[in-house]
Design a protein around this motif. Structure first.
Motif, mmCIF file in Angstrom:
data_model
loop_
_atom_site.group_PDB
_atom_site.id
_atom_site.type_symbol
_atom_site.label_atom_id
_atom_site.label_comp_id
_atom_site.label_asym_id
_atom_site.label_seq_id
_atom_site.Cartn_x
_atom_site.Cartn_y
_atom_site.Cartn_z
ATOM 1 N N THR A 102 30.912 38.050 36.254
ATOM 2 C CA THR A 102 30.488 36.669 36.377
ATOM 3 C C THR A 102 29.545 36.510 37.555
ATOM 4 O O THR A 102 29.705 37.166 38.588
ATOM 5 C CB THR A 102 31.689 35.731 36.577
ATOM 6 N N SER A 103 28.550 35.670 37.381
ATOM 7 C CA SER A 103 27.624 35.413 38.476
ATOM 8 C C SER A 103 28.355 34.683 39.585
ATOM 9 O O SER A 103 28.998 33.655 39.334
ATOM 10 C CB SER A 103 26.455 34.558 37.983
ATOM 11 N N PRO A 104 28.328 35.201 40.803
ATOM 12 C CA PRO A 104 29.091 34.556 41.870
ATOM 13 C C PRO A 104 28.504 33.196 42.244
ATOM 14 O O PRO A 104 27.362 33.106 42.686
ATOM 15 C CB PRO A 104 28.983 35.554 43.023
ATOM 16 N N THR A 105 29.236 32.164 41.992
ATOM 17 C CA THR A 105 28.834 30.823 42.405
ATOM 18 C C THR A 105 29.628 30.382 43.624
ATOM 19 O O THR A 105 29.322 29.370 44.227
ATOM 20 C CB THR A 105 29.081 29.811 41.272
ATOM 21 N N SER A 106 30.671 31.129 43.954
ATOM 22 C CA SER A 106 31.462 30.866 45.158
ATOM 23 C C SER A 106 31.997 32.222 45.612
ATOM 24 O O SER A 106 31.414 33.249 45.295
ATOM 25 C CB SER A 106 32.605 29.886 44.860
ATOM 26 N N ASN A 107 33.078 32.255 46.361
ATOM 27 C CA ASN A 107 33.637 33.540 46.785
ATOM 28 C C ASN A 107 34.752 33.997 45.858
ATOM 29 O O ASN A 107 35.710 34.632 46.276
ATOM 30 C CB ASN A 107 34.121 33.472 48.239
ATOM 31 N N THR A 108 34.687 33.629 44.608
ATOM 32 C CA THR A 108 35.600 34.154 43.595
ATOM 33 C C THR A 108 34.759 34.851 42.536
ATOM 34 O O THR A 108 33.530 34.746 42.533
ATOM 35 C CB THR A 108 36.429 33.040 42.934
ATOM 36 N N GLY A 109 35.415 35.581 41.622
ATOM 37 C CA GLY A 109 34.643 36.258 40.593
ATOM 38 C C GLY A 109 35.538 36.888 39.551
ATOM 39 O O GLY A 109 36.773 36.893 39.680
ATOM 40 N N GLN A 110 34.934 37.407 38.508
ATOM 41 C CA GLN A 110 35.680 38.023 37.411
ATOM 42 C C GLN A 110 34.903 39.212 36.850
ATOM 43 O O GLN A 110 33.670 39.203 36.836
ATOM 44 C CB GLN A 110 35.916 37.009 36.281
ATOM 45 N N ILE A 111 35.639 40.184 36.405
ATOM 46 C CA ILE A 111 35.066 41.240 35.579
ATOM 47 C C ILE A 111 35.489 40.950 34.149
ATOM 48 O O ILE A 111 36.679 40.728 33.873
ATOM 49 C CB ILE A 111 35.556 42.626 36.042
ATOM 50 N N LEU A 112 34.491 40.922 33.261
ATOM 51 C CA LEU A 112 34.730 40.466 31.890
ATOM 52 C C LEU A 112 34.667 41.620 30.898
ATOM 53 O O LEU A 112 33.895 42.562 31.072
ATOM 54 C CB LEU A 112 33.661 39.434 31.509
ATOM 55 N N LYS A 113 35.482 41.503 29.873
ATOM 56 C CA LYS A 113 35.406 42.417 28.722
ATOM 57 C C LYS A 113 35.341 41.554 27.468
ATOM 58 O O LYS A 113 36.233 40.724 27.250
ATOM 59 C CB LYS A 113 36.634 43.325 28.687
ATOM 60 N N ASN A 114 34.282 41.747 26.698
ATOM 61 C CA ASN A 114 34.063 40.922 25.505
ATOM 62 C C ASN A 114 34.168 39.438 25.845
ATOM 63 O O ASN A 114 34.739 38.629 25.100
ATOM 64 C CB ASN A 114 35.060 41.270 24.401
ATOM 65 N N GLY A 115 33.675 39.075 27.014
ATOM 66 C CA GLY A 115 33.622 37.682 27.408
ATOM 67 C C GLY A 115 34.880 37.144 28.054
ATOM 68 O O GLY A 115 34.915 35.994 28.500
ATOM 69 N N SER A 116 35.942 37.938 28.106
ATOM 70 C CA SER A 116 37.192 37.474 28.700
ATOM 71 C C SER A 116 37.443 38.193 30.026
ATOM 72 O O SER A 116 37.109 39.384 30.168
ATOM 73 C CB SER A 116 38.379 37.746 27.756
ATOM 74 N N ALA A 117 38.062 37.470 30.968
ATOM 75 C CA ALA A 117 38.318 38.043 32.284
ATOM 76 C C ALA A 117 39.371 39.145 32.193
ATOM 77 O O ALA A 117 40.458 38.947 31.643
ATOM 78 C CB ALA A 117 38.795 36.963 33.241
ATOM 79 N N VAL A 118 39.043 40.309 32.701
ATOM 80 C CA VAL A 118 40.000 41.416 32.784
ATOM 81 C C VAL A 118 40.586 41.490 34.196
ATOM 82 O O VAL A 118 41.783 41.692 34.386
ATOM 83 C CB VAL A 118 39.328 42.754 32.420
ATOM 84 N N ILE A 119 39.730 41.316 35.190
ATOM 85 C CA ILE A 119 40.162 41.273 36.589
ATOM 86 C C ILE A 119 39.534 40.039 37.234
ATOM 87 O O ILE A 119 38.322 39.827 37.101
ATOM 88 C CB ILE A 119 39.738 42.531 37.368
#
Lengths: 54, 385
Positions: free
Chosen positions: B6-23
């Protein structure tokens, strides 16, 4: 000197006693017990334990 | 499958698989996994060494010993020596501050300036049960690499040595490590390739023997860094001899042996867990005066009772009893039968008979108790390797 011993209800020797200075070891006849392995080695060297008490 | 971040818009984020957050990462740098986490190396019980932090000392309770050959100091750590009275061993000898995160260490102090001869050996050792190393697959083509790590401090500097061996002592891997600063705790890590041949126990007998050399003669010293066949080696050629300098010290703690080629932080286990692990090999039934076990007079001269051990031991244990005049007592119906000794006869890995058949004069069938009556009274069960 090892001595055969009948512990508990046993009518036949089921362990050997070994007095080392002021420490009495009671060694069961368990092949995985390293003290028993040492006793077997002692027997293989031609030694004989004291008999159990009547 | 598509992966993305995910593009960081704040100090949080996600790693995505097929559009869903994995981490997902929060503002405090915590990570949340959508599924299970399955590390390839155990995150707990990585350490195959028991009592590596030298916390448990059932036999000596912190007292110094001038060890006989094969006498244990802290639990699971045994001293082997070819000559008497060249060293002492004691938990926390010298009372130095242990490394950060540790409260105890095993201390060796040299008692003389002894020059080792070819057949000499002075060692600190732990023998690892086969069950606790079976997954290493040693003795096969799939043998796993292990890493040994520990903290060490000595009044001497230089190259020190040790080894790993199988029970038959026909596969040995001598290793070296360096202590550069005297009287300074140093963390050591040694990575050792798995042994692909030889016989290595995978059951309740000795699997790996770990040895730290304190002075080893040429007969038992070899070239460090490779597996050596058909020779019993306890250390590396040229290693420093601790027993060679009167008053020299060798302190060690945080001993860890784990799968892989990286030393991870020492695995701190709960005290009760570590104690139970030690009690598989040694258990103090009675120390000093006090109650030992229930019993009954089976005849007028023979009383015994069954004692249930708190942990399944490695084998039926050897009973070890300190004897002395009137050190023990069979008490039944207010009749005291004082005896010089009891026997402790291991019946299985789970129980042991406490009894006496020579000094009792009581009534057949009468129930009672065995007690210890002297500060020096001592009853233990041992199933050591």
């Amino acid at each position: 000197m090892y001595k055969l011993f009948c512990g508990g209800f046993s009518k036949e020797p089921d362990c050997v006693l070994l007095q080392k200075d002021n420490i009495l070891l009671t060694i069961p006849f368990d092949p995985a017990n390293t003290d028993y392995q040492a006793y077997l080695k002692w027997l293989e060297e031609g030694n004989t334990p004291l008999p159990a008490d009547e | 499958m598509t992966m993305g971040i995910t593009s960081p818009t704040s100090n949080t984020g996600q790693i995505l698989k097929n559009g869903s957050a994995v981490i997902s990462f929060d503002a405090n740098n915590n990570a949340t996994f959508a599924g299970n986490v399955a590390p390839t190396v155990n995150s707990t019980f990585r350490n195959r060494i028991i009592n590596g932090a030298m916390v448990i000392d059932q036999r000596n309770a912190g007292a110094s010993i001038n060890p006989t050959d094969g006498q244990f100091s802290v639990d699971r750590f045994v001293i082997f020596r070819s000559q008497a009275s060249k060293l002492t061993a004691q938990q926390n000898a010298g009372s130095v501050t242990p490394p950060a995160g540790f409260s105890n260490y095993l201390g060796i102090t040299s008692s003389s300036s002894y020059s080792v001869v070819a057949g000499d050996y002075f060692l600190v050792s732990q023998r690892i049960e086969g069950y606790n190393m079976a997954d290493l697959a040693w003795g096969t083509a799939n043998a796993k690499t292990i890493t040994l790590s520990f903290w060490v401090r000595s009044s001497l500097t230089g190259t020190f040595g040790g080894s790993l061996q199988n029970a038959s002592q026909n596969r040995a891997y001598p290793f070296t490590y360096t202590i550069s600063s005297a009287n300074t705790w140093t963390q050591v890590s040694v990575t050792i390739p798995g042994c692909t041949d030889g016989t290595w126990s995978t059951t309740n007998s000795e699997g790996i023997g770990l040895y730290f050399g304190l002075g080893v003669g040429s007969t038992y010293s070899g070239t460090a860094g490779s597996w050596v066949l058909n020779t019993s080696l306890f250390s590396a050629t040229g290693a420093t001899s601790v027993v060679g300098t009167n008053g020299a010290t060798f302190y060690i703690t945080g001993v860890q042996l784990e799968v892989g080629s990286v030393a991870t932080p020492f695995e701190q286990r709960l005290y009760g867990t570590e104690l139970a692990l030690c009690q598989r090999y040694y258990y103090v039934i009675a120390s000093g005066s006090g109650y030992i076990s229930n019993a009954a007079a089976q005849t007028t001269t023979n009383a015994f009772g069954m004692y249930t051990l708190p942990v399944t031991m490695r084998t039926s244990p050897t009973g070890s009893v300190v004897t002395g005049t009137n050190y023990y007592r069979f008490l039944a119906n207010d009749i005291d039968d004082y005896v010089d000794s009891v026997y402790a006869n291991g019946q299985s890995p789970n129980n042991i008979i406490i009894g006496n058949s020579t000094q009792i004069s009581n009534t057949q069938g009468r129930p009672g108790v065995f007690t210890a009556t002297n500060a020096a009274s001592f009853v233990a069960a041992s199933a050591e390797l």
